[in-house]
Design a protein around this motif. Structure first.
Motif, short mmCIF file in Angstrom:
data_model
loop_
_atom_site.label_atom_id
_atom_site.label_comp_id
_atom_site.label_asym_id
_atom_site.label_seq_id
_atom_site.Cartn_x
_atom_site.Cartn_y
_atom_site.Cartn_z
N PRO A 184 11.36 1.01 -54.91
CA PRO A 184 12.58 0.93 -54.10
C PRO A 184 13.81 0.92 -55.00
N LEU A 185 14.85 1.67 -54.60
CA LEU A 185 16.01 1.84 -55.48
C LEU A 185 17.30 1.72 -54.68
N LEU A 186 18.23 0.96 -55.24
CA LEU A 186 19.58 0.83 -54.70
C LEU A 186 20.54 1.44 -55.72
N ALA A 187 21.40 2.34 -55.29
CA ALA A 187 22.38 2.96 -56.18
C ALA A 187 23.79 2.54 -55.76
N ASP A 188 24.64 2.33 -56.76
CA ASP A 188 26.03 1.95 -56.50
C ASP A 188 26.89 2.59 -57.58
N HIS A 189 28.21 2.53 -57.40
CA HIS A 189 29.12 3.19 -58.33
C HIS A 189 30.25 2.24 -58.69
N GLU A 190 30.48 2.08 -59.98
CA GLU A 190 31.62 1.31 -60.48
C GLU A 190 32.61 2.31 -61.10
N PRO A 191 33.78 2.51 -60.47
CA PRO A 191 34.69 3.56 -60.95
C PRO A 191 35.43 3.24 -62.23
#
Length: 299
Positions: free
Chosen positions: A60-67
């Motif tokens: 299971p994978l959660l992806a997020d973005h820090e700009p």
């Protein structure tokens, strides 16, 4: 059931990230634990996030973005989102051993009082590297731009002052991650530059707070060997920046021995006839000047 989040921060390296994720998906799953992956994309302008959105198989994978550019910003954002019992850090240019996840979970079970775990980081040699990169003789080049951390075949509690691991193969109980706090945004790489020491600073703060650190030899990750980094100019710049960052974090003050050491390396460099000896002393000179540079910032 205890839970583990494997955290990967990445910046515009989708191909390497895919290899890291493939190695995690192929690793053996530990019994009695729930395991997931979090990928924190840092200021990515490539197709990393789109590619992650199409991933259909594996852990299971959660992806997020820090700009905000900077690995420390990505780490800090990730730590606010993780609610598992433990966190394992994997760099996007690493691949893990088949027994890696089992080793992490078993070590947390075996050492309930350990706040931090560290394991081996070994270069992922493929035979294309220059001979001097693997030299272990008197004129070996260190530190190499390919990280290596190896305290041997026996597990142990790592006392303060013995060795401080980097963040590439580190695991922590989440309650301790909260206690240690944020990674310094004044340190660490932005993009793929030569910055660093944010992990050294973070672990050092934890140890100063009483965190118990245990070395787990079968917790193994392999670091990608970038041939472009195995050049003398890159190694010299890396030695300078790494030594400057460490001296700054450790609060070292300028001292006469630093200048004497640099002059000694300069003299040895001037009298070196072989290329291996010249390369060795050139890197040592850069490291000593970096130490002096970091110390001067602490005045």
């Amino acid at each position: 059931m205890p839970s583990l989040t494997i955290l990967i921060c990445t910046h515009n390296r989708r191909t390497l990230l895919a290899k890291a994720l493939a190695s995690l998906d192929a690793a053996r799953r530990p019994a009695g634990w729930t395991v997931r992956i979090m990928v924190m994309a840092n200021a990515c302008s490539d197709d990393t996030l789109d590619w992650l959105a199409t991933r259909q198989h594996g852990l299971p994978l959660l992806a997020d973005h820090e700009p905000t550019p900077g690995k420390s910003h990505a780490l800090n954002r990730a730590l606010t989102r993780i609610d598992s019992d433990c966190i394992a850090f994997v760099d996007d240019d690493h691949r893990v051993d088949a027994g890696y996840i089992e080793a992490v979970c078993a070590a947390f079970d075996r050492h309930p009082d350990a706040a931090l775990l560290c394991g081996r980081i070994l270069p992922d040699w493929d035979g294309s590297e220059p001979a001097w990169a693997r030299d272990t003789g008197p004129y070996r080049v260190y530190p190499l731009p390919v990280p290596r951390f190896d305290l041997g075949d026996e597990g142990m509690e790592v006392p303060v002052g013995r060795a401080v691991p980097g963040g590439g193969n580190l695991a922590v109980r989440t309650e301790w991650a909260t206690r240690i706090g944020r990674f310094s945004t004044e340190l660490g790489p932005q993009g793929h530059d030569l910055g660093g020491a944010e992990d050294f600073d973070w672990v050092t703060r934890g140890l100063a707070m009483g965190a118990r650190l245990v070395y787990v030899p079968d917790m193994i990750q392999y670091h990608y060997v970038d041939g472009a980094r195995l050049r003398t100019g890159y190694v010299v710049r890396k030695a300078f920046i790494r030594s400057s960052s460490v001296a700054h974090v450790e609060g070292i003050r300028p001292a006469a021995y630093m200048l004497r050491k640099a002059l000694g390396y300069l003299g040895a460099l001037a009298t070196s006839l072989s290329s291996d000896r010249r390369r060795h002393y050139l890197v040592r000179l850069a490291a000593s000047l970096g130490e002096l540079h970091g110390a001067l910032k602490n005045r």
